[in-house]
Scaffold this active site. Structure first.
Site, PDB file in Angstrom:
ATOM      1  N   PRO A   8      44.872 -14.273   6.829  1.00 29.17           N
ATOM      2  CA  PRO A   8      46.212 -14.040   6.556  1.00 29.17           C
ATOM      3  C   PRO A   8      46.614 -12.617   6.460  1.00 29.17           C
ATOM      4  O   PRO A   8      45.934 -11.620   5.943  1.00 29.17           O
ATOM      5  CB  PRO A   8      46.207 -14.792   5.251  1.00 29.17           C
ATOM      6  CG  PRO A   8      45.122 -15.706   4.985  1.00 29.17           C
ATOM      7  CD  PRO A   8      44.133 -14.951   6.043  1.00 29.17           C
ATOM      8  N   ASP A  18      40.717   1.090   3.179  1.00 26.61           N
ATOM      9  CA  ASP A  18      39.828   0.152   3.249  1.00 26.61           C
ATOM     10  C   ASP A  18      39.045   0.294   4.695  1.00 26.61           C
ATOM     11  O   ASP A  18      37.847  -0.574   4.829  1.00 26.61           O
ATOM     12  CB  ASP A  18      40.596  -1.418   3.466  1.00 26.61           C
ATOM     13  CG  ASP A  18      40.963  -1.620   1.919  1.00 26.61           C
ATOM     14  OD1 ASP A  18      40.344  -1.108   1.002  1.00 26.61           O
ATOM     15  OD2 ASP A  18      41.775  -2.626   1.602  1.00 26.61           O
ATOM     16  N   SER A  22      42.976  -3.807   8.121  1.00 27.91           N
ATOM     17  CA  SER A  22      41.978  -2.528   8.084  1.00 27.91           C
ATOM     18  C   SER A  22      40.868  -3.053   8.850  1.00 27.91           C
ATOM     19  O   SER A  22      40.211  -2.027   9.567  1.00 27.91           O
ATOM     20  CB  SER A  22      41.673  -2.301   6.609  1.00 27.91           C
ATOM     21  OG  SER A  22      42.758  -1.510   6.102  1.00 27.91           O
ATOM     22  N   SER A  23      40.557  -4.416   8.794  1.00 23.03           N
ATOM     23  CA  SER A  23      39.356  -4.858   9.633  1.00 23.03           C
ATOM     24  C   SER A  23      39.544  -4.753  10.862  1.00 23.03           C
ATOM     25  O   SER A  23      38.559  -4.338  11.643  1.00 23.03           O
ATOM     26  CB  SER A  23      38.827  -6.053   9.307  1.00 23.03           C
ATOM     27  OG  SER A  23      37.511  -6.802   9.368  1.00 23.03           O
ATOM     28  N   GLY A  68      45.677  -8.959   0.730  1.00 29.86           N
ATOM     29  CA  GLY A  68      44.643  -8.496  -0.189  1.00 29.86           C
ATOM     30  C   GLY A  68      43.428  -8.673   0.316  1.00 29.86           C
ATOM     31  O   GLY A  68      42.483  -8.449  -0.255  1.00 29.86           O
ATOM     32  N   LEU A  69      43.194  -8.992   1.645  1.00 26.45           N
ATOM     33  CA  LEU A  69      42.130  -9.291   2.413  1.00 26.45           C
ATOM     34  C   LEU A  69      41.717  -8.251   3.213  1.00 26.45           C
ATOM     35  O   LEU A  69      40.694  -8.498   4.210  1.00 26.45           O
ATOM     36  CB  LEU A  69      42.175 -10.888   2.978  1.00 26.45           C
ATOM     37  CG  LEU A  69      42.327 -12.109   2.059  1.00 26.45           C
ATOM     38  CD1 LEU A  69      42.699 -13.337   2.619  1.00 26.45           C
ATOM     39  CD2 LEU A  69      41.250 -12.080   1.093  1.00 26.45           C
ATOM     40  N   LYS A  75      37.860  -9.266   3.685  1.00 28.97           N
ATOM     41  CA  LYS A  75      37.072  -8.862   2.705  1.00 28.97           C
ATOM     42  C   LYS A  75      37.596  -9.572   1.198  1.00 28.97           C
ATOM     43  O   LYS A  75      38.738  -9.776   1.261  1.00 28.97           O
ATOM     44  CB  LYS A  75      36.918  -7.293   2.211  1.00 28.97           C
ATOM     45  CG  LYS A  75      38.020  -6.590   1.974  1.00 28.97           C
ATOM     46  CD  LYS A  75      38.641  -6.610   0.762  1.00 28.97           C
ATOM     47  CE  LYS A  75      39.751  -5.991   0.549  1.00 28.97           C
ATOM     48  NZ  LYS A  75      40.458  -5.980  -1.033  1.00 28.97           N
TER      49      LYS A  75
END
Length: 297
Positions: A94, A136, A103-104, A98-99, A10
């Site tokens: 990565p 997240d 969490s994904s 911050g992506l 994200k």
């Protein structure tokens, strides 16, 4: 039985911290969207009760400290499941960037196990469980584009941005999310995101307004901690980006560009400066029934 799930990265189109709450967390207001850079989560049912986890990256824990492992363990506990599972994570997103990669992964594990174990839980129920793992995770259960409030658990689904290219660049040095938020003084924030205007731009599919409204209150803090974030942002504008912003607490910086040729040129220009650079697409638009949905996790 074997099941695979994609775990997309994200990016934040906006990130605002309104105030510090009594529980120590910040009250957040963020517009987030998913991009076509994803880990793959493979889930294999086991005849015994163990949870086994393996990752292609040595940069993430491969035990009960991994968010995907936590997701499997929590779901099994809540649903009274005795079966085990082998989780294999093919990392493309990565780490500590911050992506929302971890969490994904957790969200994809919840979705996949819901199918693997035939639980029949709704996305809302999975998001409620995910909120106990990380801020997240609820957003990542749904993906696509959303306004997130609270710690990130209160979601309003939005239209996806118009089709464009996203160039992601992660500096070699990472930053700690806790350290970044620890430096945040909400009363001293000089420029706040125009969240409502960003939402309106998404509904209008106004690409130029979206690029103009990109804003993140954590960006100046991370820039002070990691100067390469500022350098990356400057270089992306120098190489022709339509809009540039740091995602989350960083240190990944992304650029929006309207043509593939420009995205490829930017990647080539940045490779000598930054070790991890990607050119990806925004994920697809939602159908209209989902665009108006309100999700309360």
């Amino acid at each position: 039985m074997f099941i695979s799930e994609k775990a997309p990265a994200k990016i934040n189109l906006t990130l605002d911290a309104l105030y510090k709450r009594a529980d120590g967390y910040h009250e957040l207001e963020m517009v987030m969207t998913s991009v076509d850079l994803a880990d793959r989560i493979d889930l294999l049912s086991l005849p015994h009760s163990a949870i086994l986890l393996e990752s292609s990256s040595g940069l993430v824990p491969q035990d009960d400290k991994n968010l995907a492992y936590m997701a499997a363990s929590l779901l099994r506990k809540k649903m009274g499941i005795r079966r085990g599972v082998a989780i294999k994570i093919d990392k493309k997103v990565p780490v500590a960037a911050g992506l929302a990669g971890g969490s994904s992964d957790a969200a994809a594990t919840l979705r996949g196990l819901n199918r693997l174990w035939g639980l029949g839980l709704s996305l809302r129920e999975l998001a409620e469980i995910g909120s106990e793992i990380g801020s997240d995770v609820p957003y990542c259960v749904y993906g696509n584009t959303a306004l997130a409030k609270g710690r990130g658990e209160r979601l309003q689904v939005l239209p996806a941005p118009p089709s464009c290219w996203v160039v992601l660049a992660k500096p070699s040095q990472g930053v700690s999310t806790a350290d970044v938020f620890g430096e945040l003084k909400v009363d001293h924030v000089q420029t706040r995101p125009k969240t409502k205007e960003m939402m309106e731009a998404l509904y209008r599919q106004d690409y130029r307004a979206i690029t103009r409204l990109l804003s993140n209150v954590l960006e100046p803090i991370t820039m002070n901690m990691e100067p390469d974030v500022r350098k990356l942002k400057e270089k992306m504008y120098q190489f022709g980006a339509d809009g540039v912003l740091m995602s989350g607490s960083g240190p990944t910086v992304f650029a929006l560009v309207d043509r593939e040729s420009r995205a490829k040129r930017m990647v080539n220009s940045l490779k000598g400066f930054c070790p991890q650079v990607f050119a990806v697409r925004m994920l697809g638009n939602l159908n209209k029934t989902k665009q108006n949905a309100i999700v309360q996790a």
